[in-house]
Design an enzyme around this catalytic site. Sequence first.
Site, short mmCIF file in Angstrom:
data_model
loop_
_atom_site.label_atom_id
_atom_site.label_comp_id
_atom_site.label_asym_id
_atom_site.label_seq_id
_atom_site.Cartn_x
_atom_site.Cartn_y
_atom_site.Cartn_z
N ARG A 165 0.23 -1.47 -0.26
CA ARG A 165 -0.25 -0.53 -0.24
C ARG A 165 0.72 1.31 -0.22
O ARG A 165 0.95 2.49 0.85
CB ARG A 165 -0.99 -0.25 1.39
CG ARG A 165 -1.68 -0.87 1.42
CD ARG A 165 -2.58 -1.58 -0.01
NE ARG A 165 -3.87 -1.74 0.57
CZ ARG A 165 -3.88 -3.65 0.27
NH1 ARG A 165 -2.51 -3.77 -0.73
NH2 ARG A 165 -4.65 -4.70 0.14
N SER A 239 -10.48 0.97 3.98
CA SER A 239 -9.45 0.71 5.22
C SER A 239 -8.79 1.66 5.49
O SER A 239 -8.18 2.52 4.71
CB SER A 239 -8.65 -0.25 4.92
OG SER A 239 -8.87 -1.34 4.34
N GLU A 335 -3.64 4.71 6.71
CA GLU A 335 -3.63 4.67 5.04
C GLU A 335 -4.27 5.44 4.73
O GLU A 335 -3.99 5.77 2.52
CB GLU A 335 -4.54 3.15 4.79
CG GLU A 335 -4.38 2.78 3.25
CD GLU A 335 -4.92 1.60 2.88
OE1 GLU A 335 -4.92 0.56 3.43
OE2 GLU A 335 -5.79 1.66 1.79
P1 FAD Z 1 -8.80 9.93 -4.51
O1 FAD Z 1 -8.99 10.04 -2.78
O2 FAD Z 1 -9.01 11.29 -4.88
O3 FAD Z 1 -6.14 10.39 -4.50
C1 FAD Z 1 -5.73 9.51 -2.83
C2 FAD Z 1 -4.33 9.99 -2.92
O4 FAD Z 1 -3.68 10.17 -4.72
C3 FAD Z 1 -4.60 12.00 -2.51
O5 FAD Z 1 -3.57 12.15 -2.07
C4 FAD Z 1 -4.38 12.17 -4.01
O6 FAD Z 1 -3.70 13.65 -3.63
C5 FAD Z 1 -3.57 11.25 -4.41
N1 FAD Z 1 -3.68 11.32 -5.79
C6 FAD Z 1 -4.80 10.61 -6.85
N2 FAD Z 1 -5.40 11.16 -8.37
C7 FAD Z 1 -3.76 11.82 -8.74
C8 FAD Z 1 -3.11 11.62 -10.14
N3 FAD Z 1 -4.08 10.94 -10.62
N4 FAD Z 1 -2.25 12.14 -9.58
C9 FAD Z 1 -0.99 12.51 -8.13
N5 FAD Z 1 -1.84 11.60 -7.23
C10 FAD Z 1 -2.86 11.07 -7.42
N6 FAD Z 1 -8.19 0.48 -1.18
C11 FAD Z 1 -7.44 -0.94 -2.10
O7 FAD Z 1 -6.20 -0.24 -1.77
N7 FAD Z 1 -7.18 -1.74 -2.20
C12 FAD Z 1 -9.03 -1.67 -1.68
O8 FAD Z 1 -9.68 -3.36 -1.95
C13 FAD Z 1 -9.84 -0.54 -1.28
N8 FAD Z 1 -11.15 -0.88 -1.23
C14 FAD Z 1 -11.69 -0.10 -1.40
C15 FAD Z 1 -13.21 0.30 -0.46
C16 FAD Z 1 -13.60 1.47 -0.38
C17 FAD Z 1 -16.06 1.30 0.26
C18 FAD Z 1 -13.40 2.44 0.10
C19 FAD Z 1 -14.07 3.65 -0.06
C20 FAD Z 1 -12.07 2.77 -0.84
C21 FAD Z 1 -10.83 1.71 -1.01
N9 FAD Z 1 -10.17 1.70 -0.69
C22 FAD Z 1 -9.05 0.45 -2.03
C23 FAD Z 1 -9.24 2.83 -1.01
C24 FAD Z 1 -9.00 3.45 -2.57
O9 FAD Z 1 -10.17 3.24 -3.18
C25 FAD Z 1 -8.10 3.57 -3.36
O10 FAD Z 1 -6.61 3.93 -3.22
C26 FAD Z 1 -8.35 4.43 -4.39
O11 FAD Z 1 -6.88 3.96 -5.66
C27 FAD Z 1 -8.51 5.85 -4.56
O12 FAD Z 1 -8.18 6.24 -5.63
P2 FAD Z 1 -8.60 7.85 -5.90
O13 FAD Z 1 -8.78 8.19 -7.17
O14 FAD Z 1 -10.63 8.11 -4.73
O15 FAD Z 1 -8.47 8.65 -4.82
P1 NAP Z 2 -10.27 -10.39 4.75
O1 NAP Z 2 -10.57 -11.52 3.88
O2 NAP Z 2 -11.65 -10.11 6.02
O3 NAP Z 2 -9.19 -10.36 5.57
C1 NAP Z 2 -8.50 -9.83 6.68
C2 NAP Z 2 -6.85 -9.15 6.44
O4 NAP Z 2 -5.94 -10.54 5.83
C3 NAP Z 2 -7.25 -8.62 4.95
O5 NAP Z 2 -6.78 -7.05 5.19
C4 NAP Z 2 -5.95 -9.09 4.16
O6 NAP Z 2 -5.37 -8.22 3.68
C5 NAP Z 2 -5.46 -10.27 5.23
N1 NAP Z 2 -5.44 -12.02 4.25
C6 NAP Z 2 -6.98 -12.56 4.40
N2 NAP Z 2 -6.32 -13.60 3.32
C7 NAP Z 2 -4.94 -13.52 3.33
C8 NAP Z 2 -3.81 -14.55 2.52
N3 NAP Z 2 -4.79 -15.78 1.96
N4 NAP Z 2 -3.37 -14.37 2.29
C9 NAP Z 2 -2.50 -12.71 2.91
N5 NAP Z 2 -3.17 -12.40 3.64
C10 NAP Z 2 -4.70 -12.18 3.50
O7 NAP Z 2 -10.35 -8.55 3.93
P2 NAP Z 2 -11.94 -7.96 3.78
O8 NAP Z 2 -11.56 -6.29 4.33
O9 NAP Z 2 -12.50 -9.29 3.50
O10 NAP Z 2 -11.35 -7.09 2.33
C11 NAP Z 2 -11.06 -8.29 1.82
C12 NAP Z 2 -9.93 -7.61 0.31
O11 NAP Z 2 -9.50 -6.26 -0.01
C13 NAP Z 2 -8.26 -7.80 1.27
O12 NAP Z 2 -7.61 -8.16 0.22
C14 NAP Z 2 -7.77 -5.90 1.61
O13 NAP Z 2 -7.10 -6.05 1.79
C15 NAP Z 2 -8.81 -5.37 -0.29
N6 NAP Z 2 -9.41 -4.07 1.12
C16 NAP Z 2 -8.73 -3.30 1.08
C17 NAP Z 2 -9.20 -1.61 1.11
C18 NAP Z 2 -8.90 -0.74 1.52
O14 NAP Z 2 -8.75 0.59 1.49
N7 NAP Z 2 -7.65 -0.85 1.43
C19 NAP Z 2 -11.23 -2.15 1.75
C20 NAP Z 2 -11.39 -3.08 1.44
C21 NAP Z 2 -11.37 -4.83 0.98
P3 NAP Z 2 -4.98 -7.26 3.36
O15 NAP Z 2 -5.03 -6.08 2.93
O16 NAP Z 2 -3.14 -6.57 2.59
O17 NAP Z 2 -5.49 -8.21 1.40
#
Ligand code: FAD
Ligand code: NAP
Length: 339
Positions: A165, A239, A335
């Site tokens: 991340r 998250s 994050e």
């Molecule tokens: P923004 O929120 O608009 O920006 C995020 C950051 O990036 C800010 O600092 C912004 O300045 C910068 N930025 C954005 N675009 C640019 C650009 N073009 N150039 C330079 N800087 C830029 N993330 C995960 O990794 N995995 C997930 O599974 C995941 N699940 C999510 C589920 C939900 C319900 C929500 C609400 C969020 C989730 N996220 C997840 C977080 C988020 O969706 C991601 O990080 C996504 O990539 C953010 O994209 P955005 O366009 O909305 O960025």
């Molecule tokens: P989950 O399946 O309940 O798992 C909980 C945590 O355990 C996750 O954070 C995941 O890490 C880790 N995990 C589970 N199985 C794993 C495996 N086989 N190997 C390594 N790590 C494992 O998680 P969840 O909340 O339902 O989310 C599912 C996926 O969506 C995850 O990958 C999560 O990162 C992603 N997600 C991300 C965001 C965000 O905003 N970043 C929001 C929602 C969902 P990892 O997170 O490293 O995968």
Amino acid sequence: MISLLENISLKPFNTFGIDASARYFVEIHSDADLQELIADGFLKNRLHLILGGGSNVLFTSDFQGIVLKTVQKGIAILEETAEYVWVEAAAGEVWQDFVLWAVERNYGGIENLSLIPGCVGASPIQNIGAYGVEAKDTIRRVNALELRTGKKHVFENRECRFGYRDSIFKKELKGELMIDSVVFELSKNPVINTDYGAIRNELEKKGIKNPSIKDISELICEIRTAKLPDPAAIGNAGSFFKNPLVNAQKVDELKQTYPNLVTYPQPDGTVKLAAGWLIEQCNWKGYKNNQVGVHPKQALILVNYQNASGLEVISLAGEIQQSVREKFAIDLEMEVNVY
Ligand code: FAD
Ligand code: NAP
């Protein structure tokens, strides 16, 4: 010709639904728009913030500078062989639209990243990841523009310094660049990744033995829709904290007191702990205080039930960090990008 707006509410532009305002707001349709702002001297000595879908930001006050919202569009195949395609997607493309574009053509590599909110331009920023796949696995190149000068930069995959991340864009170069487009290498012979238990369980339930990438994408959309709060209904940015990476000695210490500790060993020898589990052990899951809370199905997600301020959210985040620190001696890193 750019259209510069003043004193705009950012509420529709962040998934937390925080009602902060921006002093200036402009949509960037192409790199020419950015060059125009630079030539007019508008970015000089002024605070600026690039915004994609606003799904990974928390506003704790009004933004006194200029918000540049990326809306540039376009998906194009640059190169193709029997094994792969190199595809360039513009920063303002909605991530899920790009995933569907790939899935429809049976181009593999990003199907596990289905339904992540936001835009393509943000995908390298925190190296988005889900279900055992990270954006870094398919990103070959990131095309960016320097915000002060408009100078173009091309970052090859290793130059992005991707981590868990994390990337150079979230650290050293934060706020310095606008990512304009991202080049992905997608596979014509997709290898399905079902490492995560939730995917395997669903495949079994549905009796799918040899899933296609379309099956995986659809299944992940179903799992996510059932488990995660829809930002259109409840404000959140996914998250709020990263899963901490600790060393083996720390795991041994913790396991003496918490034998059920959830651990995921990493290839580099560190061990990933599930931050959601740590927060849950501190009894925060389902917590609600006025407008802010911790989601009842996933303790890693802080929510705005209606009209919370960013300060209320950040205050709750601080309390959670403190209790995790007291119970486990672990510092949870945020994050979400806080402004
Ligand atoms: P923004 O929120 O608009 O920006 C995020 C950051 O990036 C800010 O600092 C912004 O300045 C910068 N930025 C954005 N675009 C640019 C650009 N073009 N150039 C330079 N800087 C830029 N993330 C995960 O990794 N995995 C997930 O599974 C995941 N699940 C999510 C589920 C939900 C319900 C929500 C609400 C969020 C989730 N996220 C997840 C977080 C988020 O969706 C991601 O990080 C996504 O990539 C953010 O994209 P955005 O366009 O909305 O960025
Ligand atoms: P989950 O399946 O309940 O798992 C909980 C945590 O355990 C996750 O954070 C995941 O890490 C880790 N995990 C589970 N199985 C794993 C495996 N086989 N190997 C390594 N790590 C494992 O998680 P969840 O909340 O339902 O989310 C599912 C996926 O969506 C995850 O990958 C999560 O990162 C992603 N997600 C991300 C965001 C965000 O905003 N970043 C929001 C929602 C969902 P990892 O997170 O490293 O995968």
